[in-house]
Design an enzyme around this catalytic site. Structure first.
Site, PDB file in Angstrom:
ATOM      1  CB  CYS A   1      -0.923  -0.026   1.213  1.00  0.00           C
ATOM      2  SG  CYS A   1      -1.846   1.490   1.488  1.00  0.00           S
TER       3      CYS A   1
ATOM      4  CB  CYS B   1       0.160   2.069   4.027  1.00  0.00           C
ATOM      5  SG  CYS B   1      -1.524   1.425   3.853  1.00  0.00           S
TER       6      CYS B   1
END
Length: 324
Positions: free
Chosen positions: A79, A82
């Site tokens: 991700c 993230c």
């Protein structure tokens, strides 16, 4: 996606209120125990960010949330957003100096936790306070917005849950963070446990009596006072026909008993401001015994929520204006 700020100041369910009282008691007992033993309970800045998995969730998140707000960062290695958000949260965890604990959960390795929190996409950030999960935001967010959300979180955690956070010592050894332990047994624990079992079994009469037994010995016992107010409210609304109650209240705003019944339903459904506002309006438009009846029920509903809830503070001021 913009962060979805918490709406903690106006939404209260009875389980959360009970958890708040328990968290306050545990925090006070932990501070008293630390003072008695001469310990500081200090943690290293490195202990403010922890990796959590399904096996350690109860210990590292739920139990710790009774002493400090736990912010959960759901992330994954693949991700990209993230990778931008996580370092910001880690830096802020250290900067906030123990006002919250950051728990990082890899969703690929902990699919069950992802499902339990109902997460549809990452990054996703939640908080757990006194065992209660609160969504903070999902997706990328600017640092200013993150700070605003964290400021609100730590303020509510302190004011409503009595959680002042962890003591941080830069010289403390990493890995020395104390685990949340069980609170010392109290003299009324067996009676309170009996009340909790009665509530779980929908034996509201039994719960009411168990809380009254505690209050007969200790009239100011906070958990019993709160529990009794909650159990009595649930008992009052148990056999109500909600549609009929609301129809009666709408048909005759001057019917005090109809307004009281509707206020009970409002509060039992988590509509705190609606319940208080209804009874304040009833006090303002009535006189004599009717006014006193409405006022007394309003005070009883304050006990259900707790004196330190912002809605209670606001309603008390409104009640004073209605009376004087």
């Amino acid at each position: 996606m913009q962060p979805r700020n918490m709406s903690m100041s106006g939404v209260v369910d009875l389980a959360a209120v009970k958890a708040a009282q328990e968290a306050k008691a545990k925090a006070e007992q932990a501070r008293a125990e630390a003072a008695r033993t001469g310990g500081t309970g200090a943690v290293s800045p490195a202990d403010l960010v922890i990796d959590v998995d399904e096996a350690g969730f109860d210990r590292d998140v739920l139990q710790r949330s009774t002493e400090v707000p736990v912010v959960i960062d759901f992330w994954a290695e693949w991700c990209e957003p993230c990778k931008q958000l996580s370092p910001v949260l880690e830096r802020l965890a250290v900067e906030y100096n123990g006002r919250f604990l950051l728990a990082k959960i890899d969703v690929d390795a902990n699919q069950m936790l992802m499902q339990q929190f109902g997460i549809q996409g990452i990054p996703a950030v939640f908080a757990v306070v006194a065992g209660q999960a609160l969504p903070l935001f999902q997706g990328a967010a600017g640092e200013a917005q993150i700070r605003q959300t964290l400021d609100q979180l730590v303020q509510v955690a302190e004011q409503r849950f009595g959680l002042t956070g962890l003591t941080v010592d830069p010289d403390a050894e990493p890995g020395g963070a104390p685990a949340a332990g069980e609170a010392p047994a109290g003299p009324y624990d067996s009676l309170l446990e009996a009340a909790a079992r009665a509530l779980d079994g929908n034996d509201l009469d039994g719960a009411v009596q168990a809380y009254k037994n505690v209050l007969a010995e200790d009239p100011a016992h906070p958990e019993a006072t709160l529990g009794l107010a909650q159990a009595e409210l649930l008992r009052r609304v148990r056999d109500m026909d909600p549609q009929q109650v609301r129809t009666d209240a709408a048909r005759d705003p001057g019917d005090v008993q109809a307004q009281i019944a509707a206020a009970d339903l409002d509060l039992a459904g988590g509509h705190v401001e609606d319940a208080f506002g209804r009874l304040v309006d009833t006090v303002a438009r009535t006189a004599g015994d009717d006014r006193e009846t409405a006022r007394v029920r309003l005070l009883e509903l304050f006990d259900v929520v707790g004196a330190d809830h912002p809605a209670v503070v606001t309603a008390r001021r409104a009640l004073a204006r209605a009376l004087f």
